[in-house]
Scaffold this active site. Structure first.
Site, PDB file in Angstrom:
ATOM      1  N   TYR A 142      33.233 -23.097 105.592  1.00 52.43           N
ATOM      2  CA  TYR A 142      32.822 -24.486 105.714  1.00 52.43           C
ATOM      3  C   TYR A 142      33.012 -25.022 107.135  1.00 52.43           C
ATOM      4  O   TYR A 142      32.420 -26.036 107.499  1.00 52.43           O
ATOM      5  CB  TYR A 142      33.599 -25.374 104.743  1.00 52.43           C
ATOM      6  N   LYS A 193      37.424 -11.034  98.702  1.00 55.18           N
ATOM      7  CA  LYS A 193      36.417  -9.971  98.549  1.00 55.18           C
ATOM      8  C   LYS A 193      36.660  -8.912  99.611  1.00 55.18           C
ATOM      9  O   LYS A 193      35.817  -8.659 100.488  1.00 55.18           O
ATOM     10  CB  LYS A 193      35.015 -10.564  98.646  1.00 55.18           C
ATOM     11  N   ASP A 250      36.713 -23.263  96.078  1.00 52.51           N
ATOM     12  CA  ASP A 250      35.798 -24.299  95.617  1.00 52.51           C
ATOM     13  C   ASP A 250      35.178 -23.891  94.281  1.00 52.51           C
ATOM     14  O   ASP A 250      35.145 -24.665  93.312  1.00 52.51           O
ATOM     15  CB  ASP A 250      34.714 -24.508  96.681  1.00 52.51           C
ATOM     16  N   ASP A 254      36.561 -25.179  90.219  1.00 54.46           N
ATOM     17  CA  ASP A 254      35.652 -25.907  89.331  1.00 54.46           C
ATOM     18  C   ASP A 254      35.467 -25.166  88.012  1.00 54.46           C
ATOM     19  O   ASP A 254      35.368 -25.790  86.945  1.00 54.46           O
ATOM     20  CB  ASP A 254      34.297 -26.117  90.011  1.00 54.46           C
TER      21      ASP A 254
END
Length: 368
Positions: A142, A193, A250, A254
């Site tokens: 981000y 990852k 993120d 959620d």
């Protein structure tokens, strides 16, 4: 000692409505527990753009840097979709996170027993669920450079975002997660990852270094983030604390939020380095958005915002017993079958309003 200071930023949509119920809780503590806060209120998001031409003003930003904690409602709405990306309401929230250096985002996912049947998963999968996701918040894809959209010289365009992490950024959020694990079930799962991303390899190596050198008493496991997503919906109670990067955090937080049945139930905390008074830089906010479709209708669920204030009591003001009181009151209200519209599902009972839910929590606090 001066009273602890709190900056309230109700924001847009349902933000002012749910924040009004938090103000009731704050006033209750002042009247009943002799716990007072120096409260200041200001603008963020679309309402700040309307007033100042920016999603947060420099003056508000300066104030946020000076208080003990910031409590935010929600930002955004369709009215602001036409704005340039740099002026969108969400940029106010991102500026707060970045300039306050709030690197550790704490997202609890707790399923209250009264709502276990409200989840889309089976009761035995979610009943008693209590996990914490720690998301790195100020770096990663981000914020990494280079970023942007450019022409590719072949008649098309290229969109670029850069995933970037440093040793220091990974180690500090890992320490925050290990510290939380020590206070809970003493288990931490790190997700990345590492099989396809060099940043994931670095993440795994640095979290392992922190574990071996500083937190060897905590049980540490590693999991690829996609496998973690699958395990969250298969058997989430295998986890206690999860630490992960900005992008995966993120997504995973959620997904974990919906295990509990409603985004309207979940708080969050974003914490930074300690200030001179020992308290961390901190911003607390509900996970839900501004819900413009129900704004102004007294229908919003204020519990997530109330629980965000409870997190402030716990993590910023060292008032764990008072946080327990608020959380216990919420659980008691839900056990009584009191519901806002988002928690009714197929039940035939009438929902309570935003204000009525806040009043019910206050009443339960008084009875505790």
């Amino acid at each position: 000692m001066p009273n602890p200071s709190l900056l309230i930023l109700p924001g847009d949509g349902i933000g002012p409505e749910v924040m009004a119920e938090v103000r009731k809780v704050i006033d209750w503590f002042d009247s009943n527990k002799n716990v007072s806060f120096e409260v200041t209120e200001d603008l963020v998001g679309g309402c700040a753009y309307d007033a100042h031409g920016a999603p947060i003003s420099d003056e508000t930003m300066e104030l946020a840097q000076s208080v003990d904690a910031v409590l935010l409602g929600a930002v955004g709405g369709p009215k602001y979709d036409v704005l340039d990306f740099s002026l969108k309401p969400e940029r106010g929230l991102l500026r707060l996170r970045k300039e306050m250096d709030l690197f550790a985002n704490l997202r609890p996912a707790q399923c209250f027993d009264a709502l276990a049947d409200f989840s889309s998963l089976k009761r035995d999968v979610v009943a008693g669920l209590d996990i914490m996701i720690v998301r790195e918040l100020t770096s990663g894809i981000y914020f990494g450079e280079p970023r942007g959209i450019t022409d590719d010289n072949e008649g098309g365009r290229v969109g670029v975002n850069t995933q970037r992490y440093t040793t220091a950024e990974i180690r500090r959020v890992a320490r925050a997660a290990f510290d939380l694990a020590r206070k809970r079930g003493n288990k931490l799962c790190s997700m990345e990852k590492a099989n396809v991303m060099e940043s994931g390899v670095l993440w795994r190596e640095e979290v392992t270094w922190v574990h071996e050198n500083e937190y060897s008493d905590v049980e540490l496991t590693h999991m690829y983030a996609d496998a973690g997503a699958m395990q969250l919906v298969r058997w989430p109670k295998q986890f206690d604390v999860i630490v992960t990067d900005n992008l995966f955090g993120d997504l995973l937080s959620d997904a974990a939020a919906m295990l509990t049945g409603s985004l309207g139930m979940l708080p969050s905390a974003s914490l930074g380095a300690p200030m001179d008074n020992g308290r961390p830089k901190a911003l607390y906010e509900p996970v839900h958005g501004s819900a413009p479709d129900i704004a102004g209708q007294d229908r919003a669920n204020p519990i997530a915002c109330i629980l965000s204030f409870a997190m402030a009591l716990r993590y910023s003001f060292d008032m764990g017993q008072h946080a327990d009181l608020v959380e216990g009151a919420v659980e008691a209200v839900l056990a009584q079958g009191i519901r806002t519209a988002d928690l009714l599902g197929d039940e035939g009972s009438d929902p309570v309003s935003t204000a009525e839910m806040g009043d019910a929590v206050i009443a339960a606090m008084g009875e505790a």
